[in-house]
Design a protein around this motif. Sequence first.
Motif, PDB file in Angstrom:
ATOM      1  N   ALA A  29       0.695  -1.281  -0.467  1.00  0.00           N
ATOM      2  CA  ALA A  29      -0.242  -0.152  -0.007  1.00  0.00           C
ATOM      3  C   ALA A  29       1.094   1.334  -0.133  1.00  0.00           C
ATOM      4  N   THR A  30       1.973   1.041   0.238  1.00  0.00           N
ATOM      5  CA  THR A  30       2.824   1.997   0.685  1.00  0.00           C
ATOM      6  C   THR A  30       3.167   2.970  -0.772  1.00  0.00           C
ATOM      7  N   PRO A  31       3.541   2.107  -1.486  1.00  0.00           N
ATOM      8  CA  PRO A  31       3.136   2.910  -2.795  1.00  0.00           C
ATOM      9  C   PRO A  31       2.739   3.306  -3.455  1.00  0.00           C
ATOM     10  N   LEU A  32       1.552   2.793  -3.482  1.00  0.00           N
ATOM     11  CA  LEU A  32       0.005   3.023  -4.078  1.00  0.00           C
ATOM     12  C   LEU A  32      -0.612   4.822  -3.313  1.00  0.00           C
ATOM     13  N   LEU A  33      -0.338   4.587  -1.978  1.00  0.00           N
ATOM     14  CA  LEU A  33      -0.246   6.062  -0.925  1.00  0.00           C
ATOM     15  C   LEU A  33       0.396   7.086  -1.522  1.00  0.00           C
ATOM     16  N   ALA A  34       2.018   7.311  -1.686  1.00  0.00           N
ATOM     17  CA  ALA A  34       2.600   8.136  -1.936  1.00  0.00           C
ATOM     18  C   ALA A  34       2.290   8.346  -3.656  1.00  0.00           C
ATOM     19  N   GLY A  35       1.904   7.812  -3.949  1.00  0.00           N
ATOM     20  CA  GLY A  35       1.789   8.142  -5.468  1.00  0.00           C
ATOM     21  C   GLY A  35       0.421   8.954  -5.711  1.00  0.00           C
ATOM     22  N   PHE A  36      -0.390   8.478  -5.061  1.00  0.00           N
ATOM     23  CA  PHE A  36      -2.176   8.810  -5.096  1.00  0.00           C
ATOM     24  C   PHE A  36      -1.306  10.942  -4.622  1.00  0.00           C
ATOM     25  N   LEU A  37      -0.574  10.678  -3.271  1.00  0.00           N
ATOM     26  CA  LEU A  37      -0.759  11.920  -2.736  1.00  0.00           C
ATOM     27  C   LEU A  37       0.731  12.396  -3.571  1.00  0.00           C
ATOM     28  N   SER A  38       1.808  12.189  -4.274  1.00  0.00           N
ATOM     29  CA  SER A  38       2.418  12.625  -4.693  1.00  0.00           C
ATOM     30  C   SER A  38       1.974  13.290  -6.158  1.00  0.00           C
ATOM     31  N   ARG A  39       0.903  12.964  -6.838  1.00  0.00           N
ATOM     32  CA  ARG A  39       0.105  12.765  -8.290  1.00  0.00           C
ATOM     33  C   ARG A  39      -0.608  14.552  -7.479  1.00  0.00           C
ATOM     34  N   GLU A  40      -1.208  14.058  -6.502  1.00  0.00           N
ATOM     35  CA  GLU A  40      -2.828  14.284  -6.270  1.00  0.00           C
ATOM     36  C   GLU A  40      -2.737  16.002  -5.441  1.00  0.00           C
ATOM     37  N   LEU A  41      -1.718  15.698  -5.009  1.00  0.00           N
ATOM     38  CA  LEU A  41      -1.576  16.774  -3.291  1.00  0.00           C
ATOM     39  C   LEU A  41       0.158  17.522  -3.953  1.00  0.00           C
ATOM     40  N   LEU A  42       1.365  16.755  -3.877  1.00  0.00           N
ATOM     41  CA  LEU A  42       1.884  17.724  -4.250  1.00  0.00           C
ATOM     42  C   LEU A  42       2.646  19.134  -5.101  1.00  0.00           C
ATOM     43  N   GLY A  43       2.144  17.159  -6.377  1.00  0.00           N
ATOM     44  CA  GLY A  43       2.659  18.190  -8.081  1.00  0.00           C
ATOM     45  C   GLY A  43       1.645  19.361  -7.598  1.00  0.00           C
ATOM     46  N   ARG A  44       0.288  19.419  -6.986  1.00  0.00           N
ATOM     47  CA  ARG A  44      -0.063  20.925  -7.378  1.00  0.00           C
ATOM     48  C   ARG A  44       0.337  21.700  -6.503  1.00  0.00           C
ATOM     49  N   ILE A  45       0.803  21.394  -5.196  1.00  0.00           N
ATOM     50  CA  ILE A  45       1.405  22.843  -4.439  1.00  0.00           C
ATOM     51  C   ILE A  45       2.749  22.908  -5.077  1.00  0.00           C
ATOM     52  N   ALA A  46       3.978  22.148  -5.484  1.00  0.00           N
ATOM     53  CA  ALA A  46       4.795  22.076  -6.271  1.00  0.00           C
ATOM     54  C   ALA A  46       4.413  23.511  -7.641  1.00  0.00           C
ATOM     55  N   ALA A  47       4.029  22.617  -8.187  1.00  0.00           N
ATOM     56  CA  ALA A  47       2.932  22.813  -9.586  1.00  0.00           C
ATOM     57  C   ALA A  47       2.212  25.385  -8.896  1.00  0.00           C
ATOM     58  N   ASP A  48       1.667  25.763  -7.977  1.00  0.00           N
ATOM     59  CA  ASP A  48       1.720  26.527  -7.741  1.00  0.00           C
ATOM     60  C   ASP A  48       3.194  27.511  -7.304  1.00  0.00           C
ATOM     61  N   LEU A  49       3.702  27.075  -6.656  1.00  0.00           N
ATOM     62  CA  LEU A  49       4.464  27.559  -5.887  1.00  0.00           C
ATOM     63  C   LEU A  49       5.515  28.177  -7.116  1.00  0.00           C
ATOM     64  N   GLY A  50       5.754  27.501  -8.154  1.00  0.00           N
ATOM     65  CA  GLY A  50       6.502  27.470  -9.748  1.00  0.00           C
ATOM     66  C   GLY A  50       7.878  27.833  -8.683  1.00  0.00           C
ATOM     67  N   SER A  51       8.682  27.166  -8.048  1.00  0.00           N
ATOM     68  CA  SER A  51      10.010  27.548  -8.054  1.00  0.00           C
ATOM     69  C   SER A  51      11.039  26.058  -7.405  1.00  0.00           C
ATOM     70  N   PRO A  52      12.560  26.271  -7.934  1.00  0.00           N
ATOM     71  CA  PRO A  52      13.024  25.261  -8.519  1.00  0.00           C
ATOM     72  C   PRO A  52      13.018  24.408  -7.787  1.00  0.00           C
ATOM     73  N   ASP A  53      13.034  24.941  -6.477  1.00  0.00           N
ATOM     74  CA  ASP A  53      12.663  23.624  -5.270  1.00  0.00           C
ATOM     75  C   ASP A  53      11.123  23.033  -4.781  1.00  0.00           C
ATOM     76  N   ALA A  54      10.402  23.977  -6.159  1.00  0.00           N
ATOM     77  CA  ALA A  54       8.982  23.945  -5.371  1.00  0.00           C
ATOM     78  C   ALA A  54       8.743  22.044  -4.984  1.00  0.00           C
ATOM     79  N   GLU A  55       8.988  21.344  -5.306  1.00  0.00           N
ATOM     80  CA  GLU A  55       8.749  19.640  -5.573  1.00  0.00           C
ATOM     81  C   GLU A  55       9.118  19.085  -3.913  1.00  0.00           C
ATOM     82  N   LEU A  56      10.441  19.342  -3.187  1.00  0.00           N
ATOM     83  CA  LEU A  56      11.030  20.001  -1.987  1.00  0.00           C
ATOM     84  C   LEU A  56      10.323  20.829  -0.856  1.00  0.00           C
ATOM     85  N   ARG A  57       9.947  21.556  -0.961  1.00  0.00           N
ATOM     86  CA  ARG A  57       8.974  22.485   0.027  1.00  0.00           C
ATOM     87  C   ARG A  57       7.597  21.543  -0.141  1.00  0.00           C
TER      88      ARG A  57
END
Length: 113
Positions: A29-57
């Motif tokens: 289940a771990t990779p499924l949850l991590a993938g979902f969070l990365s795609r649906e939440l973290l990716g959107r936050i990072a896109a809104d930030l638009g900085s070079p280190d957005a994924e880390l942030r």
Amino acid sequence: RYVFEAWEKPDVRKRGVVLLRAGIGNRLATPLLAGFLSRELLGRIAADLGSPDAELRASLVASQIAGMLLARHVLKLPAAAAASVDDLVAWVGPNLQHYLTGDRPVAGREETP
């Protein structure tokens, strides 16, 4: 505030605890949850930030929120479990804001008081 308040609702908390436990304790289940969070939440936050280190942030924000939810609702650490949502927001909010918009620290440079 939104996440902490949502988790105060018994149905959300119950489902959330199940997801946290499964995401942490089940190697399938771990990779499924991590993938979902990365795609649906973290990716959107990072896109809104638009900085070079957005994924880390975005990952730092997620780690802070997930850690607090784990401490409060899974481990039920007494002080974390007893804290009000207002207290959590007051303590955790500035860290999240710094992760999102603050200056990036210089690696290897120690701050002096």
